[in-house]
Scaffold this motif. Structure first.
Motif, short mmCIF file in Angstrom:
data_model
loop_
_atom_site.label_atom_id
_atom_site.label_comp_id
_atom_site.label_asym_id
_atom_site.label_seq_id
_atom_site.Cartn_x
_atom_site.Cartn_y
_atom_site.Cartn_z
N TYR A 204 -7.86 -7.99 -4.45
CA TYR A 204 -8.65 -7.23 -3.89
C TYR A 204 -10.12 -7.89 -3.67
CZ TYR A 204 -6.93 -3.83 -7.03
OH TYR A 204 -5.61 -2.89 -7.26
N CYS B 211 -10.68 3.78 -10.70
CA CYS B 211 -9.74 4.21 -10.56
C CYS B 211 -8.43 3.78 -11.87
CB CYS B 211 -8.63 3.31 -9.34
SG CYS B 211 -8.80 3.98 -8.20
N HIS B 212 -8.73 2.99 -12.29
CA HIS B 212 -7.85 2.24 -13.78
C HIS B 212 -8.90 2.90 -15.18
CE1 HIS B 212 -4.96 -0.14 -11.77
NE2 HIS B 212 -6.09 -0.98 -11.51
N MET C 67 2.15 -4.88 -8.68
CA MET C 67 2.28 -3.61 -7.82
C MET C 67 3.29 -2.86 -7.71
SD MET C 67 -0.39 -3.82 -7.28
CE MET C 67 -2.50 -4.76 -6.81
N HIS C 68 3.77 -1.75 -6.41
CA HIS C 68 4.94 -0.49 -6.79
C HIS C 68 6.25 -1.14 -6.30
CE1 HIS C 68 3.81 -0.33 -2.71
NE2 HIS C 68 4.65 -0.34 -2.64
N PRO D 254 -1.46 3.28 -11.66
CA PRO D 254 -0.37 1.93 -12.78
C PRO D 254 -1.68 1.71 -14.37
CG PRO D 254 -0.46 0.33 -11.32
CD PRO D 254 -1.40 1.70 -10.88
N CYS E 234 -13.34 -1.63 -11.69
CA CYS E 234 -11.71 -1.55 -11.99
C CYS E 234 -11.59 -0.23 -12.18
CB CYS E 234 -10.90 -2.31 -12.12
SG CYS E 234 -11.81 -4.04 -12.09
N PHE F 271 -0.27 5.45 -4.43
CA PHE F 271 0.72 4.69 -5.04
C PHE F 271 0.17 5.58 -6.56
CE2 PHE F 271 2.64 2.69 -1.92
CZ PHE F 271 4.25 3.25 -2.29
N ARG G 263 -3.55 6.96 -5.16
CA ARG G 263 -4.40 6.13 -4.81
C ARG G 263 -4.06 5.02 -3.57
NH1 ARG G 263 -10.27 6.41 -6.27
NH2 ARG G 263 -10.40 8.26 -8.14
C1 HEC Z 1 -9.82 2.51 -5.40
C2 HEC Z 1 -8.37 2.13 -6.69
C3 HEC Z 1 -8.45 0.97 -6.86
C4 HEC Z 1 -9.28 0.32 -7.97
C5 HEC Z 1 -10.96 0.03 -7.16
C6 HEC Z 1 -9.07 -0.60 -8.90
N1 HEC Z 1 -7.75 -0.79 -8.59
FE1 HEC Z 1 -6.01 -1.95 -9.15
N2 HEC Z 1 -4.52 -0.93 -8.27
C7 HEC Z 1 -4.70 0.46 -7.69
C8 HEC Z 1 -3.43 1.32 -7.64
C9 HEC Z 1 -3.21 2.68 -6.38
C10 HEC Z 1 -2.05 -0.07 -8.16
C11 HEC Z 1 -1.13 0.46 -7.24
C12 HEC Z 1 -0.66 -0.06 -5.56
C13 HEC Z 1 0.77 0.08 -5.61
O1 HEC Z 1 1.37 -0.61 -6.69
O2 HEC Z 1 0.89 0.38 -4.22
C14 HEC Z 1 -3.25 -1.01 -8.57
C15 HEC Z 1 -2.52 -1.65 -9.16
C16 HEC Z 1 -3.49 -2.41 -10.18
C17 HEC Z 1 -2.41 -3.89 -10.76
C18 HEC Z 1 -1.01 -4.12 -10.76
C19 HEC Z 1 -0.81 -2.86 -11.58
C20 HEC Z 1 0.83 -3.58 -12.15
O3 HEC Z 1 1.71 -2.31 -13.23
O4 HEC Z 1 2.15 -3.01 -10.61
C21 HEC Z 1 -3.33 -4.26 -11.26
C22 HEC Z 1 -3.03 -5.71 -11.71
C23 HEC Z 1 -4.30 -3.73 -11.29
N3 HEC Z 1 -4.59 -2.94 -9.52
C24 HEC Z 1 -5.87 -4.78 -11.39
C25 HEC Z 1 -7.30 -4.00 -10.96
C26 HEC Z 1 -7.99 -4.73 -11.26
C27 HEC Z 1 -8.66 -6.15 -11.91
C28 HEC Z 1 -8.90 -3.97 -10.49
C29 HEC Z 1 -10.65 -4.70 -10.21
C30 HEC Z 1 -11.15 -5.52 -9.71
C31 HEC Z 1 -8.42 -3.08 -9.63
N4 HEC Z 1 -7.98 -2.78 -9.71
C32 HEC Z 1 -9.15 -2.40 -8.95
C33 HEC Z 1 -6.68 1.37 -7.65
C34 HEC Z 1 -7.26 0.54 -7.87
#
Ligand code: HEC
Length: 284
Positions: free
Chosen positions: A231, A161-162, A216-217, A204, A158, A201, A173
């Motif tokens: 995911y 990106c995060h 999500m957004h 976050p 994760c 987006f 992304r």
């Molecule tokens: C390729 C980049 C990428 C990866 C890898 C990724 N994320 Fe994300 N994540 C994003 C993006 C971009 C958003 C917002 C998307 C949207 O709302 O359209 C997001 C949103 C989220 C949110 C929602 C947060 C909120 O405040 O609404 C969570 C929870 C989250 N991700 C957890 C994870 C976890 C846990 C992993 C690993 C298993 C992970 N992400 C891997 C890009 C990524």
């Protein structure tokens, strides 16, 4: 604290809501504005703004001082004009005195109004979660085996990106959400006009994420479990899907149920009660 985020009225300019919920609009998929009109996006958490370069899900502005103009004038958020807000502040019983105390020749004007808001927002720093204490090897920062396992998985799957420690790389992304039926929100492309940015987006921050549902957004997921299931098996292919989410001949991120549970245990360590209970940010 968890699961106890009462819905509150809008505070001054609308995007600061309840501190119990890291200032998100809890309990609503789409955040509500004046007259209970629904927007099409879920309000992101307000924290650590001082370290970010662009604001809002699509990066509509990179100037924190000017950011409040967007919710103030947006017809489904506050539906106001800046000059009207200034006029209201001028005729208020208390604000003129507060402006006079805060600024030299402190009249109530646009410049000072926006400065005051951005100064308030840059104070909002979350850096005392259990995770922070773990990193700093402080009291209260002892991780269980499950939390440690979750941290390891997070770093591997994760954190590109995060990105740690803000838990966002501040980039736009596409993480593969299928466009929400009836609302074709193209995200960043709305600001840049470029098809290469379709459905991207802002990544976050995940600080305080355990208490900021829905996610999500567009607030489409009500729990962290649903986010992880997405995911694992819900990521949709498209021209702008992030390449990180189509590796090893599969879409999304492979997560078994043990890994999901460990990730959630880890995400829970990002809740910062000191920040959430900070009296300086209390509503009144
Ligand atoms: C390729 C980049 C990428 C990866 C890898 C990724 N994320 Fe994300 N994540 C994003 C993006 C971009 C958003 C917002 C998307 C949207 O709302 O359209 C997001 C949103 C989220 C949110 C929602 C947060 C909120 O405040 O609404 C969570 C929870 C989250 N991700 C957890 C994870 C976890 C846990 C992993 C690993 C298993 C992970 N992400 C891997 C890009 C990524």
């Amino acid at each position: 604290m968890m699961g106890n985020c009462p819905q509150t009225d809008l505070f001054l300019v609308g995007f600061v809501t309840s501190s119990d919920c890291a200032f998100t609009h809890h309990g609503h998929q789409f955040s509500h504005g004046i007259d209970d009109l629904e927007g099409t996006r879920n309000a992101p958490a307000v924290q650590n703004i001082a370290f970010q370069k662009e604001y809002a899900w699509d990066g509509a502005t990179s100037h924190l001082d000017l950011f409040p103009i967007i919710p103030i004038t947006n017809e489904v958020e506050i539906g106001e004009t800046v000059s009207n807000v200034i006029a209201k502040l001028k005729s208020d019983g208390e604000y003129p005195r507060l402006f006079a105390e805060a600024f030299e020749n402190g009249e109530v004007n646009n410049e000072y109004f926006f400065k005051a808001l951005s100064q308030f927002m840059v104070m909002m720093i979350s850096s005392n979660s259990k995770y922070d204490k773990y990193v700093r090897e402080e009291e209260g920062g002892t991780f269980s085996e499950t939390e440690k396992l979750g941290l390891g998985i997070f770093k591997q799957k994760c954190a590109t990106c995060h990105k740690m420690d803000l838990f966002t790389d501040d980039a736009f992304r596409n993480n593969g959400l299928p466009p929400y039926p009836g609302i074709n929100d193209i995200g960043r492309a709305e600001v840049t006009g470029s098809a290469a940015d379709n459905y991207k987006f802002k990544v976050p921050s995940l600080r305080n994420v355990a208490i900021t549902a829905p996610y999500m957004h567009d607030g489409r997921f009500g729990s962290l479990e649903s986010v992880l299931n997405f995911y694992d098996n819900g990521v949709q292919e498209s021209e702008t899907l992030d390449p990180i989410l189509k590796q090893n001949n599969r879409l999304g991120i492979d997560l078994n149920s043990e890994e999901k549970a460990a990730l959630i245990a880890f995400l829970n360590t990002l809740t910062d009660d000191e920040y959430l209970n900070d009296k300086r940010f209390a509503e009144y």
